[in-house]
Design a protein around this motif. Structure first.
Motif, PDB file in Angstrom:
ATOM      1  N   ASN A  93      14.793  33.887  -0.979  1.00 14.35           N
ATOM      2  CA  ASN A  93      14.976  34.913   0.149  1.00 14.35           C
ATOM      3  C   ASN A  93      13.704  35.447   1.012  1.00 14.35           C
ATOM      4  N   THR A  94      12.716  35.372   0.140  1.00 13.62           N
ATOM      5  CA  THR A  94      11.520  35.920   0.779  1.00 13.62           C
ATOM      6  C   THR A  94      10.453  34.857   1.108  1.00 13.62           C
ATOM      7  N   ALA A  95       9.986  34.044   0.097  1.00 13.47           N
ATOM      8  CA  ALA A  95       8.625  33.089   0.496  1.00 13.47           C
ATOM      9  C   ALA A  95       9.177  32.136   1.403  1.00 13.47           C
ATOM     10  N   SER A  96      10.310  31.396   1.243  1.00 12.79           N
ATOM     11  CA  SER A  96      10.705  30.262   1.897  1.00 12.79           C
ATOM     12  C   SER A  96      10.914  30.508   3.231  1.00 12.79           C
ATOM     13  N   LYS A  97      11.583  31.893   3.505  1.00  8.34           N
ATOM     14  CA  LYS A  97      11.826  32.140   4.625  1.00  8.34           C
ATOM     15  C   LYS A  97      10.730  32.853   5.657  1.00  8.34           C
ATOM     16  N   ILE A  98       9.780  33.687   5.042  1.00  5.44           N
ATOM     17  CA  ILE A  98       8.952  34.596   5.473  1.00  5.44           C
ATOM     18  C   ILE A  98       7.992  33.667   6.775  1.00  5.44           C
ATOM     19  N   ASN A  99       7.611  32.494   6.394  1.00  6.56           N
ATOM     20  CA  ASN A  99       6.833  31.620   7.315  1.00  6.56           C
ATOM     21  C   ASN A  99       7.514  31.592   8.745  1.00  6.56           C
ATOM     22  N   LEU A 100       8.823  31.390   8.599  1.00  5.64           N
ATOM     23  CA  LEU A 100       9.845  31.102   9.518  1.00  5.64           C
ATOM     24  C   LEU A 100       9.984  32.249  10.370  1.00  5.64           C
ATOM     25  N   ILE A 101      10.244  33.323   9.762  1.00  3.42           N
ATOM     26  CA  ILE A 101      10.418  34.528  10.442  1.00  3.42           C
ATOM     27  C   ILE A 101       9.344  35.340  11.030  1.00  3.42           C
ATOM     28  N   ASN A 102       8.304  35.129  10.166  1.00  5.03           N
ATOM     29  CA  ASN A 102       7.047  35.998  10.797  1.00  5.03           C
ATOM     30  C   ASN A 102       5.865  35.068  11.190  1.00  5.03           C
ATOM     31  N   ASN A 103       6.093  34.025  11.705  1.00  9.81           N
ATOM     32  CA  ASN A 103       5.033  33.205  12.441  1.00  9.81           C
ATOM     33  C   ASN A 103       3.953  32.800  11.372  1.00  9.81           C
ATOM     34  N   ASP A 104       4.182  32.123  10.331  1.00 10.20           N
ATOM     35  CA  ASP A 104       3.312  31.650   9.207  1.00 10.20           C
ATOM     36  C   ASP A 104       2.371  32.716   8.566  1.00 10.20           C
ATOM     37  N   LEU A 105       3.131  33.744   8.046  1.00 10.60           N
ATOM     38  CA  LEU A 105       2.481  34.823   7.628  1.00 10.60           C
ATOM     39  C   LEU A 105       1.630  34.820   6.352  1.00 10.60           C
ATOM     40  N   MET A 106       2.397  33.468   5.723  1.00  7.89           N
ATOM     41  CA  MET A 106       1.333  32.980   4.383  1.00  7.89           C
ATOM     42  C   MET A 106       0.333  32.302   4.738  1.00  7.89           C
ATOM     43  N   GLN A 107      -0.685  32.934   4.748  1.00 10.13           N
ATOM     44  CA  GLN A 107      -1.903  32.014   5.123  1.00 10.13           C
ATOM     45  C   GLN A 107      -2.609  31.240   3.934  1.00 10.13           C
ATOM     46  N   PHE A 135      16.966  23.364  -5.798  1.00  9.19           N
ATOM     47  CA  PHE A 135      17.263  21.917  -5.112  1.00  9.19           C
ATOM     48  C   PHE A 135      17.985  22.083  -4.008  1.00  9.19           C
ATOM     49  N   GLY A 136      17.500  21.425  -2.856  1.00 10.38           N
ATOM     50  CA  GLY A 136      18.058  21.558  -1.429  1.00 10.38           C
ATOM     51  C   GLY A 136      17.541  22.679  -0.522  1.00 10.38           C
ATOM     52  N   PHE A 137      16.373  23.245  -1.268  1.00 11.61           N
ATOM     53  CA  PHE A 137      15.471  24.247  -0.319  1.00 11.61           C
ATOM     54  C   PHE A 137      14.336  23.536   0.092  1.00 11.61           C
ATOM     55  N   SER A 138      14.227  23.033   1.146  1.00 11.39           N
ATOM     56  CA  SER A 138      13.081  22.074   1.642  1.00 11.39           C
ATOM     57  C   SER A 138      11.959  22.771   1.666  1.00 11.39           C
ATOM     58  N   PRO A 250       8.762  10.055 -10.523  1.00 12.33           N
ATOM     59  CA  PRO A 250       8.046  10.965  -9.383  1.00 12.33           C
ATOM     60  C   PRO A 250       7.655  12.156  -9.885  1.00 12.33           C
ATOM     61  N   HIS A 251       6.533  12.657  -9.142  1.00 17.90           N
ATOM     62  CA  HIS A 251       6.009  13.843  -9.428  1.00 17.90           C
ATOM     63  C   HIS A 251       6.901  14.936  -8.550  1.00 17.90           C
ATOM     64  N   GLN A 252       7.015  14.483  -7.263  1.00 17.32           N
ATOM     65  CA  GLN A 252       7.690  15.645  -6.494  1.00 17.32           C
ATOM     66  C   GLN A 252       9.389  15.157  -6.710  1.00 17.32           C
ATOM     67  N   ILE A 253      10.017  16.362  -7.090  1.00 21.16           N
ATOM     68  CA  ILE A 253      11.654  16.078  -7.226  1.00 21.16           C
ATOM     69  C   ILE A 253      12.387  16.909  -6.307  1.00 21.16           C
ATOM     70  N   ASN A 254      11.895  17.627  -5.534  1.00 21.08           N
ATOM     71  CA  ASN A 254      12.321  18.280  -4.432  1.00 21.08           C
ATOM     72  C   ASN A 254      11.556  18.684  -3.448  1.00 21.08           C
ATOM     73  N   PRO A 255      11.591  18.663  -1.916  1.00 21.96           N
ATOM     74  CA  PRO A 255      12.687  17.721  -1.726  1.00 21.96           C
ATOM     75  C   PRO A 255      12.467  16.298  -2.241  1.00 21.96           C
ATOM     76  N   ILE A 256      13.672  15.493  -2.098  1.00 20.08           N
ATOM     77  CA  ILE A 256      13.413  14.031  -2.627  1.00 20.08           C
ATOM     78  C   ILE A 256      12.861  13.244  -1.399  1.00 20.08           C
ATOM     79  N   GLU A 257      11.825  12.528  -1.921  1.00 18.83           N
ATOM     80  CA  GLU A 257      10.909  12.054  -0.470  1.00 18.83           C
ATOM     81  C   GLU A 257      11.830  10.670  -0.522  1.00 18.83           C
ATOM     82  N   ASP A 258      11.636  10.263   0.818  1.00 17.77           N
ATOM     83  CA  ASP A 258      12.281   9.014   1.474  1.00 17.77           C
ATOM     84  C   ASP A 258      11.650   7.830   0.662  1.00 17.77           C
TER      85      ASP A 258
END
Lengths: 341, 346
Positions: A93-107, A135-138, A250-258
């Protein structure tokens, strides 16, 4: 070369890279050096960059997110991955949204790392694999380290400036900590050759010596600590019945890479087996399956050829023998497959 | 002397690490409850206290993993001899165990094969055993085969040909060729390169369509339209160029290193490609001898029973029974076939 030592080395590298890099979490300071000793000796070496916190996961992950607003990169240690449920609000609810809501606030970047899985007899709330929550949170990148690839090298990639993902959740299988890395020679003794596919953080490919270019009986997909169980099962399938396997790790398990899906499609096999310590429903396997369904028109892959294996939905016991009944293991994988052929 | 076993320091862990030895000076008697080492589990460190008074002897090294319940320390009333301790120091390096598939085990028993005969870095499977059996039979067959019939080797080799070649195959091939070379030496008192052992000279001639009982070394180049009669010998390192046509009669010997050309590229080369390659048929009669390293150039016609000396470069025709030698080549006489032998009459 032990897995834990290489993790510790990776964290040392992170702190040495920039004075604005921090590690925060519970019991990290020496002499304790973290519940699993991943940060041992680091607070002596970098006293201003390691911050011990009270038992309040949600709060200190919130603190870490706030620190990234000021261009700090922060590693947060969550003592057991069961507590990912507590921090899920902060991440989803916070980290994954904050950059989209607040213009890349996480520097800066956020790296949550946590010991994952069971097999230590730690009971129902210290043995789970709860990564499925994310899973599913890109925006949340899930990375699972394993003993086939040096975690120090993987951490170097993750901590590099070229690595752009802002929110990262890194799973370290807790039973891997005291174990040595699996060398190419170790794999060869079990009849496997190793290849590392340089895509993103990389996919490790293990294949029976006999099947490099031919069709294998099984194509396994797994991550993290499931490597050992899957490898043991695949070795036993060969010893008992000479059934051949290839393992993609694989190392990355989410999002699943093409690229991972492309790798699956480019291999010849009879059965695709997804193995994870999660419970099977709403799992990584189901995520893989949904991806495959979108792309299967290009292949002959049928649903009958795909098998998802995972742990029981029952409470994980603190009794080691009963815990063994709850969790997926090499014997169960073997038994599920040996009679299919 | 007391044997001290590894304690269980956390529930459900079957191994701990010997994190640190507390080094105690030699000949120092330690007291009960003194710290003598630190053990580490995945979640905690534990100071191990001496359960008794005495001299401490560590059986493992720092960093080693110890199984719960095994002896890892000795505490003795007297100092122990180093020689005595040497045999007790544990080596916890894992021992290598060759893995074998069940099918392979079955075949090993069936064929009564010692597993140590098959070397493999990986799991030995049924294919490995079958390959070993086939290879063993192959070697046996070669040993039993008539050494005169070297083409048998070729046939068996073809049968044994595999898509993938590993070092084991190469080593086997080398062994087999060495064996055949020895047999050839025994038979003919000649030690020759593997190619000529591998491919039978008479079989080669037959394959080329040469006349009955002719033979040709595998180390020869045969190019284009080459016709050779019966009972001819074509030695190693020869070039028989039939690109412009080459005919050799019966009973002729072409010694080692002879080059017979029915083409040349002189005009083409000197003209910078303006003129084409030249071709002209070479005809060599029956009962001739062409000495080692001689060269016969395009268009030359050689009669019957002619002699050409070693290292000659023959650029002109010879009538029957003429002898020629040298570079530049000259007629040196005629071939006389008498009752007692053959001479060159000048």
């Amino acid at each position: 070369m032990k897995f834990l030592d290489r993790v510790n080395h990776g964290l040392d590298y992170f702190l040495s890279k920039d004075i604005n890099n921090f590690i925060i979490g519970e019991d990290l300071l020496d002499p304790y050096g973290g519940a699993f000793k991943a940060t041992k000796n680091l607070s002596k070496k970098y006293p201003s960059q390691i911050i011990g916190t009270p038992i309040s996961e949600s709060s200190f992950v919130g603190l870490a997110i706030g620190m990234t607003f000021s261009k700090n990169n922060v590693v947060v240690e969550i003592m057991f991955s069961d507590f990912l449920a507590i921090i899920s609000d902060m991440l989803i609810n916070t980290a994954s949204k904050i950059n989209l809501i607040n213009n890349d606030l996480m520097q800066g970047k956020l790296f949550i790392r946590t010991p994952n899985g069971g097999r230590r007899g730690y009971g129902p709330i210290h043995s789970q694999s709860l990564e499925k929550i994310f899973f599913g949170f890109s925006e949340i990148k899930l990375i699972s380290l394993n003993r086939a690839v040096d975690p120090y090298e993987t951490y170097k990639k993750i901590f590099s400036d070229q690595y752009k993902s802002k929110i990262n959740l890194i799973l370290e299988t807790k039973i891997d900590y005291p174990k040595k890395m699996i060398t190419d020679q170790d794999f060869e003794k079990n009849g496997f050759k190793k290849n590392f596919i340089e895509i993103g953080l990389g996919i490790t490919e293990l294949y029976n010596q006999e099947t490099k270019n031919d069709k294998s009986d099984f194509l396994f997909l797994c991550y993290g600590g499931m490597l050992e169980e899957t490898l043991n099962a695949a070795t036993k399938l060969f010893i008992e019945e000479e059934l051949t396997s290839k393992i993609l790790l694989p190392h990355q398990i989410n999002p699943i890479e093409d690229q991972l899906i492309n790798e699956i499609h480019s291999n010849k096999f009879d059965k695709l087996i997804v193995v994870e310590e999660n419970t099977v429903d709403n799992s990584w396997g189901s995520l893989i399956l949904s991806k495959l369904l979108k792309t299967q028109k290009n292949t002959n892959l049928s649903l009958d050829d795909i098998i998802l294996l995972g742990s029981s939905t029952e409470l994980i016991s603190a009794n080691i023998e009963k815990e063994n009944n709850n969790l997926i293991n090499s014997e169960k994988i073997f038994e599920s497959l040996v009679n299919l052929k | 002397m007391k044997e001290i076993k590894v304690p269980s320091i956390t529930a459900n862990e079957d191994v701990v690490k010997l994190s640190e030895k507390i080094i105690i000076k030699k000949d120092t008697l330690i007291k009960k409850d003194e710290v003598i080492c630190i053990l580490e589990s995945s979640k905690t460190s534990f100071e191990f206290l001496s359960p008794d008074e005495g001299y401490v002897h560590y059986l493992y090294n720092e960093g080693d993993e110890l199984k719960i319940g095994e002896t890892f320390l000795l505490i003795s009333e007297k100092q122990l001899d180093d020689k005595f301790l040497t045999g007790l120091i544990k080596d916890n390096k894992p021992s290598y165990e060759q893995k074998i598939s069940k099918k392979a085990k079955f075949l090993l028993t069936k064929h009564n094969i010692d597993i140590n005969k098959i070397k493999k870095n990986g799991i030995i499977n049924s294919q490995d055993v079958l390959a070993y059996v086939e290879n063993k039979n192959f070697t046996k067959k070669i040993f039993q085969s008539n050494p005169e019939n070297y083409s048998d080797l070729e046939t068996v080799m073809k049968k044994n040909y595999k898509k993938t070649v590993d070092m084991k195959d190469i080593e086997n091939l080398k062994d087999q060729l060495s064996y055949s070379q020895k047999k050839y030496q025994e038979k003919w008192n000649r030690f020759i390169p593997p190619f000529d052992v591998l491919f039978d000279r008479w079989k080669n001639a037959e394959n080329y369509g040469f006349g009955n009982n002719s033979n040709i070394s595998s180390m020869s180049y045969v190019i284009g339209d080459v016709k050779i009669g019966k009972n001819c010998f074509i030695g190693p390192f020869t070039i028989l160029d039939g690109s412009g046509g080459l005919e050799i009669g019966d009973n002729t010997s072409v010694a080692a290193g002879v080059h017979i050309y029915s083409h040349d590229t002189i005009s083409r080369s000197l003209s910078g490609g303006k003129f084409p390659i030249s071709h002209s048929k070479v005809i060599i009669g029956s009962n001739c001898f062409i000495g080692p390293s001689a060269v016969v150039t395009l268009g030359v016609k050689i009669g019957n029973s002619c002699f050409i000396g070693a290292n000659s470069v023959l650029t002109f025709d010879l009538n029957d029974k003429q002898a020629a030698s040298g570079n530049p080549c000259e007629i040196i006489g005629t071939v006389e076939i008498g009752k007692n032998g053959v001479t060159i009459k000048k």
